[in-house]
Design a protein around this motif. Structure first.
Motif, PDB file in Angstrom:
ATOM      1  N   SER A  95       0.573  -1.314  -0.184  1.00  0.00           N
ATOM      2  CA  SER A  95      -0.174   0.474   0.489  1.00  0.00           C
ATOM      3  C   SER A  95       0.626   1.275  -0.323  1.00  0.00           C
ATOM      4  CB  SER A  95      -0.717  -0.101   1.502  1.00  0.00           C
ATOM      5  OG  SER A  95      -1.502  -1.608   1.345  1.00  0.00           O
TER       6      SER A  95
ATOM      7  N   ARG B   7      -3.361  -2.142   8.048  1.00  0.00           N
ATOM      8  CA  ARG B   7      -2.655  -1.199   8.155  1.00  0.00           C
ATOM      9  C   ARG B   7      -2.027  -0.027   9.119  1.00  0.00           C
ATOM     10  NH1 ARG B   7      -1.983   4.478   6.441  1.00  0.00           N
ATOM     11  NH2 ARG B   7      -4.231   5.101   7.101  1.00  0.00           N
TER      12      ARG B   7
ATOM     13  N   ASP C 241      -0.557   4.796   0.867  1.00  0.00           N
ATOM     14  CA  ASP C 241      -0.846   5.045   2.013  1.00  0.00           C
ATOM     15  C   ASP C 241      -0.464   6.215   3.123  1.00  0.00           C
ATOM     16  OD1 ASP C 241      -3.290   4.093   1.744  1.00  0.00           O
ATOM     17  OD2 ASP C 241      -2.604   1.808   2.663  1.00  0.00           O
TER      18      ASP C 241
END
Length: 589
Positions: A32, A485, A35
């Motif tokens: 990711s 995350r 992010d």
């Protein structure tokens, strides 16, 4: 064949093991990359397409990384052999089958890169690949506007851009190393340098647009990433980057170095001699060295080999042995190395330093993982000194010796994988990990740890992509394993002088919407872990605003140190938590 068996062995080991620190950081970043707003390295964006291509399968991702490195090394070796043989034979290269087979054998030495066994793609692997691109580029450049030369100049620019995306410090030194090589080799061509600069600028410009949508935002990303990263070690001066560290071999390493030097010297000396007996001697040494590599790669031989730092520096034993063989050879008619050969050897010798430049680790230990270039420097000088038509006879045994060095380095790595509790061959528990449920073979304790974490997360409502802050400062892999995350940064490291400032700067990049929904993983018994009081500026009182979902116990590292971690779930309504965060930030201003 021995090189291919070694490659297959390394690829097969990519299915086993998992490091919860560095590899967790790599996977959080690659999975990711958008992010995170600030970052000095952009390897996550570079490898993200590969991650998506393999469907998040960690084993395939690792294998792709290994193959990219090996293929890049093969192209470099084939280009090198073609160029040096063509230079010695009036533009005619050697037989293709010989070049290909020898290039494959030499390219296997690039696998010493996995000295620590961190096969997941990362900024180091991207830097290593960039240096190989640059090396191919300088080999095929010239002061002519031929198609091949133009490709070389473009490749140099491409290498510079990828090196910057991986590690800007290495990119800066690489540029200087390339220019010095071109000057010494007499290959400076202003138009070619402009082509390289334009190629690098175009690639970086496109990258900036893809990553951030504008060049200005990309520059801010890199500068802020450098600023935040520097918070970890606030007392480290810039001048410390320009250093030459020391290294030392233990008694066993010195014995191995001496034995390798003696065996390689004998083979190289015989290769400089004429006659059937010398040829038979060279063949015997080559067969023995290759046979040992094959035996280890296939599992027929499994010596109890410990892990030592600086092991890839054993390549220097081969280089010294070759140099000594020429000093002791009876014939003194060998010509001096050409200007280009001296420049090229010096360039290769410099590249491991370029690779290591900017790291906080020992430069010799870090640079040794790019020790493949040291061996290539030896190849260049060897071919220059040996008599014409004798190149193959001397290169074969030294390639076999290098293959044995590589095999021993890889064996030590897979028997003592970085920060793991067992050799990879003993990690047999098949388990799914991460948001894409990638299958890996893990040690029993690691598999149990992940299973317990994932069960806690599922039972208490943690969903894929939910923010999960690791206050232990050493478990980014746990965040990835639970499909969470990591907020602020893909790894907020604890234990450094400026770790608290780093955490504050990282979380400052996150919105209160994210911080209000954040779960927390803690390890109170770890002295270097972050204090929960650091979250108060975001309106978080961990005792009041969180409830314990449960705890897990496990062991970490070769020393099997026991630890216990707690998973905390936010207990407030999300809107209440967000508003508390916004109020706290206003007061903090």
């Amino acid at each position: 064949m021995a090189a291919m068996l070694l490659l297959i062995w390394v690829l097969s080991r990519c299915r086993s093991g998992f490091d919860f620190t560095d590899e967790g950081f790599y996977l959080n970043w690659i999975s990711s990359p958008w992010d995170y707003r600030d970052s000095v390295t952009q390897f996550g964006f570079v490898y993200h397409p590969l991650y998506r291509l393999v469907g998040g399968d960690i084993a395939f991702l690792r294998q792709g990384n290994v193959l990219v490195i090996f293929v890049s090394a093969f192209v470099l070796c084939a280009s090198l052999l073609h160029s040096i043989f063509a230079e010695r034979n009036d533009g005619k290269s050697g037989p293709r089958i010989k070049i290909v087979s020898l290039a494959l054998g030499i390219a296997a030495s690039s696998l010493t890169f996995f000295d620590l066994w961190l096969p997941t793609p990362n900024y180091n692997s991207l830097t290593f690949m960039s240096l190989m691109f640059a090396a191919v580029g300088v080999l095929i450049t010239s002061r002519e506007a031929s198609t091949l030369s133009l490709c070389g100049w473009v490749l140099i620019g491409t290498a510079g851009a990828f090196s910057f995306l991986a590690k800007p410090t290495s990119a800066a030194v690489l540029g200087g190393a390339v220019v010095v090589y071109l000057i010494i080799a007499g290959k400076v061509w202003i138009r070619g340098l402009l082509i390289s600069v334009i190629a690098a600028a175009v690639l970086l410009g496109v990258s900036a647009l893809v990553i951030d949508g504008s060049l200005g935002k990309f520059v801010d990303r890199v500068l802020n990433g450098a600023r935040i990263g520097s918070l970890l070690t606030p007392d480290q001066p810039i001048a410390r980057l320009f250093r030459v560290d020391s290294f030392s071999f233990g008694s066993v390493q010195r014995a191995i170095f001496a034995l390798l030097l003696a065996v390689t010297f004998a083979a190289a000396f015989l290769a400089t001699r004429a006659g059937a007996a010398a040829r038979i001697g060279v063949a015997v040494v080559t067969i023995v060295l290759t046979g040992l590599s094959i035996a280890v790669s296939t599992g027929a031989l499994l010596p109890n080999i410990p892990y030592y730092p600086f092991q890839p520096m054993q390549f220097w034993a081969i280089n010294f042995a070759v140099a000594l063989s020429f000093l002791f050879a009876s014939r003194r008619s060998s010509p001096l190395p050409s200007r280009n050969a001296v420049a090229l050897a010096a360039f290769f010798i410099t590249l491991p330093y370029v690779y290591a430049f900017g790291t906080g680790n020992n430069y010799w230990e870090q640079g040794g993982r790019a020790g493949f270039f040291w061996f290539l420097a030896g190849i260049v000088i060897t071919v220059e000194l040996v008599a014409t038509n004798a190149e193959w006879r001397i290169l074969t045994p030294i390639a076999a010796a290098a293959l044995l060095v590589t095999t021993s380095v890889v064996l030590a790595a897979v028997e003592h994988p970085y920060r793991q509790t067992q050799p990879l061959r003993l990690q047999t528990s098949k388990f799914e990990i991460g948001p894409d449920n990638a299958t890996l073979f893990l040690a029993d304790d690691a598999a149990t740890y992940i299973r317990d974490l994932r069960r806690l997360a599922a039972d208490h409502g943690l969903k894929t992509g939910d923010p999960l802050l690791d206050l232990s400062g050493r478990s980014p892999g746990s965040v990835y394993a639970m499909s969470g995350r990591a907020p602020g940064a893909s790894w907020i490291l604890a234990g450094y002088a400026g770790s608290n400032d780093f955490l504050r700067a990282a979380l400052a990049n996150e919105s209160c919407d994210v911080l209000g929904a954040m779960w927390i993983l803690t390890e109170p018994s770890l002295p270097a872990s972050f204090s929960a009081s650091l979250l108060q500026p975001y309106g978080i009182d961990i005792l009041r605003d969180y409830q314990e979902a449960g705890s897990v116990r496990s062991v970490r590292g070769a020393s099997r140190t026991e630890f216990e971690q707690f998973l905390l779930k936010p207990s407030r309504d999300h809107d209440v938590a967000r508003q508390a965060c916004e109020r706290a930030r206003l007061i903090g201003r």
